[in-house]
Write a protein that holds these residues in place. Structure first.
Motif, PDB file in Angstrom:
ATOM      1  N   ILE A 121      62.528  49.728 -84.740  1.00 27.09           N
ATOM      2  CA  ILE A 121      63.112  48.875 -85.774  1.00 27.09           C
ATOM      3  C   ILE A 121      64.318  49.604 -86.356  1.00 27.09           C
ATOM      4  O   ILE A 121      64.245  50.804 -86.658  1.00 27.09           O
ATOM      5  CB  ILE A 121      62.075  48.556 -86.875  1.00 27.09           C
ATOM      6  CG1 ILE A 121      60.854  47.866 -86.266  1.00 27.09           C
ATOM      7  CG2 ILE A 121      62.688  47.709 -87.965  1.00 27.09           C
ATOM      8  CD1 ILE A 121      59.711  47.641 -87.238  1.00 27.09           C
ATOM      9  N   SER A 122      65.414  48.901 -86.530  1.00 24.62           N
ATOM     10  CA  SER A 122      66.638  49.513 -87.053  1.00 24.62           C
ATOM     11  C   SER A 122      66.416  50.022 -88.477  1.00 24.62           C
ATOM     12  O   SER A 122      65.573  49.486 -89.214  1.00 24.62           O
ATOM     13  CB  SER A 122      67.780  48.499 -87.038  1.00 24.62           C
ATOM     14  OG  SER A 122      67.581  47.531 -88.061  1.00 24.62           O
ATOM     15  N   PRO A 123      67.190  51.035 -88.869  1.00 25.33           N
ATOM     16  CA  PRO A 123      67.088  51.527 -90.250  1.00 25.33           C
ATOM     17  C   PRO A 123      67.340  50.419 -91.279  1.00 25.33           C
ATOM     18  O   PRO A 123      66.676  50.384 -92.322  1.00 25.33           O
ATOM     19  CB  PRO A 123      68.165  52.612 -90.331  1.00 25.33           C
ATOM     20  CG  PRO A 123      68.312  53.084 -88.919  1.00 25.33           C
ATOM     21  CD  PRO A 123      68.091  51.861 -88.064  1.00 25.33           C
ATOM     22  N   GLU A 124      68.260  49.524 -90.982  1.00 34.94           N
ATOM     23  CA  GLU A 124      68.546  48.432 -91.911  1.00 34.94           C
ATOM     24  C   GLU A 124      67.321  47.537 -92.100  1.00 34.94           C
ATOM     25  O   GLU A 124      66.986  47.159 -93.222  1.00 34.94           O
ATOM     26  CB  GLU A 124      69.733  47.587 -91.401  1.00 34.94           C
ATOM     27  CG  GLU A 124      71.048  48.330 -91.328  1.00 34.94           C
ATOM     28  CD  GLU A 124      71.189  49.249 -90.111  1.00 34.94           C
ATOM     29  OE1 GLU A 124      72.020  50.159 -90.175  1.00 34.94           O
ATOM     30  OE2 GLU A 124      70.462  49.081 -89.117  1.00 34.94           O
ATOM     31  N   GLU A 125      66.666  47.207 -90.992  1.00 36.57           N
ATOM     32  CA  GLU A 125      65.479  46.354 -91.099  1.00 36.57           C
ATOM     33  C   GLU A 125      64.322  47.095 -91.766  1.00 36.57           C
ATOM     34  O   GLU A 125      63.567  46.501 -92.536  1.00 36.57           O
ATOM     35  CB  GLU A 125      65.072  45.803 -89.734  1.00 36.57           C
ATOM     36  CG  GLU A 125      64.033  44.723 -89.851  1.00 36.57           C
ATOM     37  CD  GLU A 125      63.757  43.982 -88.551  1.00 36.57           C
ATOM     38  OE1 GLU A 125      62.992  43.013 -88.625  1.00 36.57           O
ATOM     39  OE2 GLU A 125      64.266  44.375 -87.490  1.00 36.57           O
ATOM     40  N   MET A 126      64.190  48.394 -91.490  1.00 38.99           N
ATOM     41  CA  MET A 126      63.141  49.183 -92.156  1.00 38.99           C
ATOM     42  C   MET A 126      63.371  49.157 -93.672  1.00 38.99           C
ATOM     43  O   MET A 126      62.421  49.003 -94.438  1.00 38.99           O
ATOM     44  CB  MET A 126      63.126  50.621 -91.629  1.00 38.99           C
ATOM     45  CG  MET A 126      62.649  50.742 -90.193  1.00 38.99           C
ATOM     46  SD  MET A 126      60.874  50.482 -89.998  1.00 38.99           S
ATOM     47  CE  MET A 126      60.257  52.141 -90.307  1.00 38.99           C
ATOM     48  N   ASN A 127      64.624  49.291 -94.099  1.00 39.70           N
ATOM     49  CA  ASN A 127      64.936  49.213 -95.533  1.00 39.70           C
ATOM     50  C   ASN A 127      64.569  47.855 -96.093  1.00 39.70           C
ATOM     51  O   ASN A 127      63.999  47.759 -97.181  1.00 39.70           O
ATOM     52  CB  ASN A 127      66.420  49.499 -95.786  1.00 39.70           C
ATOM     53  CG  ASN A 127      66.705  50.975 -95.867  1.00 39.70           C
ATOM     54  OD1 ASN A 127      65.919  51.743 -96.388  1.00 39.70           O
ATOM     55  ND2 ASN A 127      67.850  51.372 -95.333  1.00 39.70           N
ATOM     56  N   GLU A 128      64.891  46.782 -95.365  1.00 39.45           N
ATOM     57  CA  GLU A 128      64.556  45.428 -95.809  1.00 39.45           C
ATOM     58  C   GLU A 128      63.046  45.249 -95.954  1.00 39.45           C
ATOM     59  O   GLU A 128      62.576  44.692 -96.951  1.00 39.45           O
ATOM     60  CB  GLU A 128      65.099  44.388 -94.823  1.00 39.45           C
ATOM     61  CG  GLU A 128      66.589  44.216 -94.846  1.00 39.45           C
ATOM     62  CD  GLU A 128      67.092  43.287 -93.746  1.00 39.45           C
ATOM     63  OE1 GLU A 128      66.291  42.509 -93.176  1.00 39.45           O
ATOM     64  OE2 GLU A 128      68.299  43.361 -93.441  1.00 39.45           O
ATOM     65  N   ILE A 129      62.300  45.708 -94.966  1.00 41.40           N
ATOM     66  CA  ILE A 129      60.840  45.600 -95.000  1.00 41.40           C
ATOM     67  C   ILE A 129      60.291  46.382 -96.191  1.00 41.40           C
ATOM     68  O   ILE A 129      59.445  45.893 -96.946  1.00 41.40           O
ATOM     69  CB  ILE A 129      60.223  46.093 -93.671  1.00 41.40           C
ATOM     70  CG1 ILE A 129      60.599  45.166 -92.516  1.00 41.40           C
ATOM     71  CG2 ILE A 129      58.698  46.228 -93.794  1.00 41.40           C
ATOM     72  CD1 ILE A 129      60.323  45.741 -91.129  1.00 41.40           C
ATOM     73  N   SER A 130      60.779  47.604 -96.358  1.00 42.00           N
ATOM     74  CA  SER A 130      60.327  48.444 -97.463  1.00 42.00           C
ATOM     75  C   SER A 130      60.591  47.782 -98.813  1.00 42.00           C
ATOM     76  O   SER A 130      59.696  47.709 -99.671  1.00 42.00           O
ATOM     77  CB  SER A 130      61.052  49.792 -97.393  1.00 42.00           C
ATOM     78  OG  SER A 130      60.784  50.592 -98.506  1.00 42.00           O
ATOM     79  N   GLU A 131      61.791  47.263 -98.990  1.00 41.73           N
ATOM     80  CA  GLU A 131      62.142  46.629-100.260  1.00 41.73           C
ATOM     81  C   GLU A 131      61.305  45.362-100.504  1.00 41.73           C
ATOM     82  O   GLU A 131      60.900  45.085-101.634  1.00 41.73           O
ATOM     83  CB  GLU A 131      63.634  46.303-100.306  1.00 41.73           C
ATOM     84  CG  GLU A 131      64.522  47.529-100.397  1.00 41.73           C
ATOM     85  CD  GLU A 131      64.222  48.418-101.595  1.00 41.73           C
ATOM     86  OE1 GLU A 131      64.028  47.883-102.698  1.00 41.73           O
ATOM     87  OE2 GLU A 131      64.156  49.657-101.423  1.00 41.73           O
ATOM     88  N   LYS A 132      61.049  44.619 -99.449  1.00 43.69           N
ATOM     89  CA  LYS A 132      60.246  43.399 -99.603  1.00 43.69           C
ATOM     90  C   LYS A 132      58.822  43.741-100.044  1.00 43.69           C
ATOM     91  O   LYS A 132      58.275  43.109-100.939  1.00 43.69           O
ATOM     92  CB  LYS A 132      60.240  42.610 -98.303  1.00 43.69           C
ATOM     93  CG  LYS A 132      59.644  41.222 -98.464  1.00 43.69           C
ATOM     94  CD  LYS A 132      59.904  40.353 -97.269  1.00 43.69           C
ATOM     95  CE  LYS A 132      59.388  38.950 -97.532  1.00 43.69           C
ATOM     96  NZ  LYS A 132      59.536  38.081 -96.366  1.00 43.69           N
TER      97      LYS A 132
END
Length: 130
Positions: free
Chosen positions: A114-125
């Motif tokens: 998973i891309s770092p950007e998507e990992m950040n999105e998942i984490s924030e969600k």
């Protein structure tokens, strides 16, 4: 030598942190089975789950409960599965895995990238539901 989790806790290795208090931390698994796979880890470095004292064990499960509630709200799934394996890293950790099929918690499957950007999105969600 400190475990990889102790190094993450100490800030030596970056992670996608979901929550933290003085005794426990929850992070996205860097090698997830599915999107939203979270690890809940006591800061005390102990190899086996049932080597934890009862207070730390109970606190770990209470902390995991709150994280699982947020995961279930943030990630489309039928439920959140729980697994404690402990063979790869000699530091207690609880896997919280969003489940839609039994195969979602099959640790022999290839891990997701998973891309770092998507990992950040998942984490924030997930964090938004805590």
């Amino acid at each position: 030598m400190a475990s990889i989790f102790t190094r993450i806790i100490n800030g030596e290795i970056p992670s996608y942190k979901i929550a933290e208090n003085d005794r426990y931390i929850a992070i996205l698994d860097a090698f997830p089975l599915v999107k939203g796979h979270v690890l809940v880890i006591p800061k005390q470095e102990v190899d086996k789950l049932f080597e934890l004292d009862k207070e730390t064990y109970s606190g770990l499960m209470d902390f995991a409960y709150d994280i699982a509630q947020a995961v279930e709200k943030a990630i489309p799934c039928l439920r959140v599965g729980v697994a404690v394996i402990g063979l790869e890293v000699p530091h207690v950790h609880v896997h919280l895995v969003p489940l839609n099929t039994m195969n979602d918690i099959n640790f022999t499957q290839p891990k997701m990238k998973i891309s770092p950007e998507e990992m950040n999105e998942i984490s924030e969600k997930i964090k938004s539901y805590l």
